[in-house]
Design an enzyme around this catalytic site. Sequence first.
Site, short mmCIF file in Angstrom:
data_model
loop_
_atom_site.label_atom_id
_atom_site.label_comp_id
_atom_site.label_asym_id
_atom_site.label_seq_id
_atom_site.Cartn_x
_atom_site.Cartn_y
_atom_site.Cartn_z
N LYS A 132 0.83 -1.20 0.00
CA LYS A 132 0.00 0.00 0.00
C LYS A 132 0.87 1.26 0.00
O LYS A 132 0.63 2.19 -0.78
CB LYS A 132 -0.93 0.02 1.21
CG LYS A 132 -1.90 1.20 1.22
CD LYS A 132 -2.69 1.28 2.51
CE LYS A 132 -1.87 1.89 3.62
NZ LYS A 132 -2.65 2.19 4.83
N ASP A 146 -6.66 1.02 1.16
CA ASP A 146 -6.70 1.07 2.63
C ASP A 146 -8.07 0.62 3.09
O ASP A 146 -8.88 0.10 2.31
CB ASP A 146 -6.36 2.48 3.12
CG ASP A 146 -7.43 3.50 2.76
OD1 ASP A 146 -8.38 3.17 2.01
OD2 ASP A 146 -7.33 4.64 3.25
#
Length: 214
Positions: free
Chosen positions: A124, A142
């Site tokens: 991420k 997320d």
Amino acid sequence: MAKQLPYNTMREIFARFHEAEPEPKGELEHVNAYTLVVAVALSAQATDAGVNKATRRLFQVADTPEKMLALGEEGLTEHIKTIGLFRQKAKNVIKLSRIIVEEYGGEVPNSRAALQSLPGVGRKTANVVLNMWWHYPAQAVDTHIFRVGNRTGIAPGKDVVAVEHAIEDNVPADYQLHAHHWLILHGRYICVARKPKCNACLIRDLCPYEDKTP
């Protein structure tokens, strides 16, 4: 988990996001690629606002990996002690700074694999840096994007990688660059976890999710 929305619906959704906010920006403050890597690494299990509060003074004195190494782990800890997991994050930032200096000549690498090899940098984080600094259409999934993707049918998936691939596969190419920012902001401020603000949602008529707004 909602079913994947059809292409025409996806185009309309992202056209509305684009019309409302043509150039969405990430909310983490940074001054270069290095400070962006650090800010995103510090943001794990912390709010962007909390990270920004800590890094404003930090980046005034340590905006390069060389300056961060000179500051040292204890010096860094003093700046970020208001952030959750600050001791482990301080260790990671010092380690990744050393690697950037020793292995990459002080320059932040711009491949996902190289970024993910840095301590405290996961997929991420790497995708955020690739997207925000190098304008690569990487999708950083997320909790907000995972929720919105599954709730709305924009990008359904059983895990974050599946949602990432659903965005890449189904969001029209001309909206890919800003897709994750639109979805993060939508999840952060409108399609919130407990009580989504459906009355204020600009894609309400296109979303299959049951309206829970009183």
